[in-house]
Design a protein around this motif. Structure first.
Motif, PDB file in Angstrom:
ATOM      1  N   ASN A  90      89.015 -28.254  32.793  1.00 19.52           N
ATOM      2  CA  ASN A  90      89.246 -27.912  31.388  1.00 19.52           C
ATOM      3  C   ASN A  90      90.686 -27.551  31.065  1.00 19.52           C
ATOM      4  O   ASN A  90      90.954 -26.558  30.387  1.00 19.52           O
ATOM      5  CB  ASN A  90      88.318 -26.769  30.953  1.00 19.52           C
ATOM      6  N   LEU A  91      91.626 -28.370  31.525  1.00 21.37           N
ATOM      7  CA  LEU A  91      93.028 -28.129  31.232  1.00 21.37           C
ATOM      8  C   LEU A  91      93.467 -28.988  30.058  1.00 21.37           C
ATOM      9  O   LEU A  91      92.961 -30.086  29.850  1.00 21.37           O
ATOM     10  CB  LEU A  91      93.888 -28.446  32.451  1.00 21.37           C
ATOM     11  N   GLU A  92      94.416 -28.483  29.296  1.00 23.75           N
ATOM     12  CA  GLU A  92      94.931 -29.217  28.147  1.00 23.75           C
ATOM     13  C   GLU A  92      95.932 -30.266  28.598  1.00 23.75           C
ATOM     14  O   GLU A  92      96.913 -29.958  29.270  1.00 23.75           O
ATOM     15  CB  GLU A  92      95.621 -28.263  27.179  1.00 23.75           C
ATOM     16  N   MET A  93      95.674 -31.500  28.227  1.00 18.96           N
ATOM     17  CA  MET A  93      96.601 -32.582  28.527  1.00 18.96           C
ATOM     18  C   MET A  93      97.549 -32.757  27.352  1.00 18.96           C
ATOM     19  O   MET A  93      97.153 -32.615  26.201  1.00 18.96           O
ATOM     20  CB  MET A  93      95.840 -33.866  28.823  1.00 18.96           C
ATOM     21  N   LYS A  94      98.776 -33.056  27.661  1.00 15.62           N
ATOM     22  CA  LYS A  94      99.816 -33.281  26.655  1.00 15.62           C
ATOM     23  C   LYS A  94     100.077 -34.782  26.598  1.00 15.62           C
ATOM     24  O   LYS A  94     100.131 -35.429  27.636  1.00 15.62           O
ATOM     25  CB  LYS A  94     101.068 -32.527  27.096  1.00 15.62           C
ATOM     26  N   PRO A  95     100.264 -35.334  25.405  1.00 15.05           N
ATOM     27  CA  PRO A  95     100.573 -36.772  25.335  1.00 15.05           C
ATOM     28  C   PRO A  95     101.857 -37.081  26.106  1.00 15.05           C
ATOM     29  O   PRO A  95     102.809 -36.295  26.102  1.00 15.05           O
ATOM     30  CB  PRO A  95     100.765 -37.023  23.842  1.00 15.05           C
ATOM     31  N   SER A  96     101.877 -38.214  26.753  1.00 21.14           N
ATOM     32  CA  SER A  96     103.059 -38.626  27.498  1.00 21.14           C
ATOM     33  C   SER A  96     104.173 -38.969  26.525  1.00 21.14           C
ATOM     34  O   SER A  96     103.914 -39.414  25.409  1.00 21.14           O
ATOM     35  CB  SER A  96     102.727 -39.839  28.371  1.00 21.14           C
ATOM     36  N   ARG A  97     105.396 -38.781  26.943  1.00 19.40           N
ATOM     37  CA  ARG A  97     106.527 -39.160  26.098  1.00 19.40           C
ATOM     38  C   ARG A  97     106.629 -40.681  26.079  1.00 19.40           C
ATOM     39  O   ARG A  97     106.079 -41.356  26.943  1.00 19.40           O
ATOM     40  CB  ARG A  97     107.817 -38.524  26.594  1.00 19.40           C
ATOM     41  N   LEU A 107     101.022 -38.376  33.550  1.00 21.84           N
ATOM     42  CA  LEU A 107     100.046 -37.485  32.928  1.00 21.84           C
ATOM     43  C   LEU A 107     100.708 -36.116  32.893  1.00 21.84           C
ATOM     44  O   LEU A 107     101.251 -35.660  33.902  1.00 21.84           O
ATOM     45  CB  LEU A 107      98.771 -37.382  33.767  1.00 21.84           C
ATOM     46  N   TYR A 108     100.689 -35.471  31.718  1.00 21.82           N
ATOM     47  CA  TYR A 108     101.214 -34.116  31.574  1.00 21.82           C
ATOM     48  C   TYR A 108     100.053 -33.191  31.254  1.00 21.82           C
ATOM     49  O   TYR A 108      99.188 -33.529  30.447  1.00 21.82           O
ATOM     50  CB  TYR A 108     102.215 -34.041  30.420  1.00 21.82           C
ATOM     51  N   PHE A 109     100.064 -31.993  31.855  1.00 23.45           N
ATOM     52  CA  PHE A 109      99.044 -31.012  31.515  1.00 23.45           C
ATOM     53  C   PHE A 109      99.543 -29.604  31.772  1.00 23.45           C
ATOM     54  O   PHE A 109     100.409 -29.381  32.602  1.00 23.45           O
ATOM     55  CB  PHE A 109      97.734 -31.277  32.283  1.00 23.45           C
ATOM     56  N   TYR A 110      98.982 -28.663  30.984  1.00 26.35           N
ATOM     57  CA  TYR A 110      99.306 -27.255  31.140  1.00 26.35           C
ATOM     58  C   TYR A 110      98.254 -26.584  32.012  1.00 26.35           C
ATOM     59  O   TYR A 110      97.059 -26.868  31.884  1.00 26.35           O
ATOM     60  CB  TYR A 110      99.313 -26.552  29.777  1.00 26.35           C
ATOM     61  N   ASP A 111      98.717 -25.661  32.858  1.00 25.73           N
ATOM     62  CA  ASP A 111      97.757 -24.843  33.593  1.00 25.73           C
ATOM     63  C   ASP A 111      97.317 -23.696  32.688  1.00 25.73           C
ATOM     64  O   ASP A 111      97.643 -23.660  31.499  1.00 25.73           O
ATOM     65  CB  ASP A 111      98.326 -24.376  34.940  1.00 25.73           C
ATOM     66  N   TYR A 112      96.605 -22.733  33.226  1.00 27.02           N
ATOM     67  CA  TYR A 112      96.046 -21.646  32.434  1.00 27.02           C
ATOM     68  C   TYR A 112      97.116 -20.673  31.945  1.00 27.02           C
ATOM     69  O   TYR A 112      96.843 -19.828  31.098  1.00 27.02           O
ATOM     70  CB  TYR A 112      95.009 -20.882  33.265  1.00 27.02           C
ATOM     71  N   ASP A 113      98.335 -20.776  32.490  1.00 25.76           N
ATOM     72  CA  ASP A 113      99.416 -19.853  32.156  1.00 25.76           C
ATOM     73  C   ASP A 113     100.582 -20.553  31.466  1.00 25.76           C
ATOM     74  O   ASP A 113     101.700 -20.053  31.457  1.00 25.76           O
ATOM     75  CB  ASP A 113      99.898 -19.148  33.425  1.00 25.76           C
ATOM     76  N   ASN A 114     100.323 -21.729  30.909  1.00 25.22           N
ATOM     77  CA  ASN A 114     101.300 -22.511  30.155  1.00 25.22           C
ATOM     78  C   ASN A 114     102.391 -23.148  31.012  1.00 25.22           C
ATOM     79  O   ASN A 114     103.412 -23.578  30.481  1.00 25.22           O
ATOM     80  CB  ASN A 114     101.933 -21.691  29.017  1.00 25.22           C
ATOM     81  N   ASN A 115     102.203 -23.223  32.333  1.00 18.36           N
ATOM     82  CA  ASN A 115     103.112 -23.998  33.165  1.00 18.36           C
ATOM     83  C   ASN A 115     102.781 -25.471  32.961  1.00 18.36           C
ATOM     84  O   ASN A 115     101.618 -25.854  32.935  1.00 18.36           O
ATOM     85  CB  ASN A 115     102.941 -23.647  34.651  1.00 18.36           C
ATOM     86  N   LEU A 116     103.811 -26.291  32.803  1.00 19.24           N
ATOM     87  CA  LEU A 116     103.617 -27.718  32.574  1.00 19.24           C
ATOM     88  C   LEU A 116     103.753 -28.479  33.887  1.00 19.24           C
ATOM     89  O   LEU A 116     104.710 -28.268  34.635  1.00 19.24           O
ATOM     90  CB  LEU A 116     104.644 -28.228  31.557  1.00 19.24           C
ATOM     91  N   PHE A 117     102.792 -29.335  34.165  1.00 18.00           N
ATOM     92  CA  PHE A 117     102.798 -30.201  35.334  1.00 18.00           C
ATOM     93  C   PHE A 117     102.870 -31.647  34.869  1.00 18.00           C
ATOM     94  O   PHE A 117     102.353 -31.998  33.813  1.00 18.00           O
ATOM     95  CB  PHE A 117     101.514 -30.043  36.158  1.00 18.00           C
ATOM     96  N   GLU A 118     103.455 -32.483  35.710  1.00 22.29           N
ATOM     97  CA  GLU A 118     103.472 -33.927  35.462  1.00 22.29           C
ATOM     98  C   GLU A 118     103.023 -34.630  36.733  1.00 22.29           C
ATOM     99  O   GLU A 118     103.426 -34.257  37.834  1.00 22.29           O
ATOM    100  CB  GLU A 118     104.891 -34.389  35.106  1.00 22.29           C
ATOM    101  N   LEU A 119     102.200 -35.627  36.571  1.00 16.41           N
ATOM    102  CA  LEU A 119     101.842 -36.535  37.658  1.00 16.41           C
ATOM    103  C   LEU A 119     102.491 -37.860  37.306  1.00 16.41           C
ATOM    104  O   LEU A 119     102.186 -38.439  36.251  1.00 16.41           O
ATOM    105  CB  LEU A 119     100.324 -36.668  37.775  1.00 16.41           C
ATOM    106  N   HIS A 120     103.413 -38.319  38.135  1.00 14.86           N
ATOM    107  CA  HIS A 120     104.262 -39.454  37.788  1.00 14.86           C
ATOM    108  C   HIS A 120     104.135 -40.565  38.821  1.00 14.86           C
ATOM    109  O   HIS A 120     104.123 -40.304  40.026  1.00 14.86           O
ATOM    110  CB  HIS A 120     105.721 -38.993  37.691  1.00 14.86           C
ATOM    111  N   THR A 121     104.059 -41.813  38.336  1.00 17.54           N
ATOM    112  CA  THR A 121     103.863 -42.952  39.235  1.00 17.54           C
ATOM    113  C   THR A 121     105.158 -43.596  39.685  1.00 17.54           C
ATOM    114  O   THR A 121     105.155 -44.379  40.623  1.00 17.54           O
ATOM    115  CB  THR A 121     103.001 -44.035  38.557  1.00 17.54           C
ATOM    116  N   GLY A 122     106.274 -43.313  39.034  1.00 14.14           N
ATOM    117  CA  GLY A 122     107.529 -43.995  39.363  1.00 14.14           C
ATOM    118  C   GLY A 122     108.369 -43.261  40.382  1.00 14.14           C
ATOM    119  O   GLY A 122     108.068 -42.138  40.788  1.00 14.14           O
ATOM    120  N   THR A 123     109.438 -43.925  40.781  1.00 18.12           N
ATOM    121  CA  THR A 123     110.404 -43.333  41.707  1.00 18.12           C
ATOM    122  C   THR A 123     111.744 -43.191  40.997  1.00 18.12           C
ATOM    123  O   THR A 123     111.975 -43.795  39.937  1.00 18.12           O
ATOM    124  CB  THR A 123     110.603 -44.215  42.956  1.00 18.12           C
TER     125      THR A 123
END
Length: 133
Positions: A90-97, A107-123
């Motif tokens: 149940n984490l909030e996903m943010k639209p990709s730029r 994929l961008y998403f916030y954790d429960y404390d508003n830290n932003l994470f990104e899962l990125h496929t490129g190098t």
């Protein structure tokens, strides 16, 4: 000479809730739990995500949202699996730029404390080439 990233620390309100996030979304492996002992400034857990050392420390202060984030490299074919895992906790996903062709997907998403994470496929190399073209 800097050799690379030593560790990444996130300050969180609830250690156990964030621990579940790390274990569910990233398949993180817990390697240390401070328990009642605090050698640092507060209770903390250490994890490994891949070979990266991640620390979560407990603190009651609210963290504001920014674009500061940590990006983890993933394979493009795993994007949908990660999206399912993020939704499972149940984490909030943010639209990709907006992106240009060749720089990968995120994929961008916030954790429960508003830290932003990104899962990125490129190098880095792919991004530099895309930006050059």
């Amino acid at each position: 000479m800097v050799e690379g990233i030593s560790h990444i620390t996130f300050v969180v309100k609830n250690l156990q809730k964030t621990a579940e996030l790390l274990e569910t979304v990233f398949d993180a492996k817990k390697v240390y739990d401070s328990g009642d002992k605090t050698f640092s400034i507060s209770k903390e857990l250490f994890y490994l995500i891949g070979d990266q050392w991640i620390v979560i420390m407990e603190n009651e202060e609210t963290v504001n949202r920014t674009y500061h984030h940590v990006a983890f490299k993933i394979k493009a074919q795993d994007l949908s699996d990660f999206e399912r895992k993020i939704k499972k906790v149940n984490l909030e996903m943010k639209p990709s730029r907006s992106r240009i062709s060749g720089e990968g997907q995120s994929l961008y998403f916030y954790d429960y404390d508003n830290n932003l994470f990104e899962l990125h496929t490129g190098t880095l190399e792919e991004r530099l080439e895309a930006y050059q073209n």
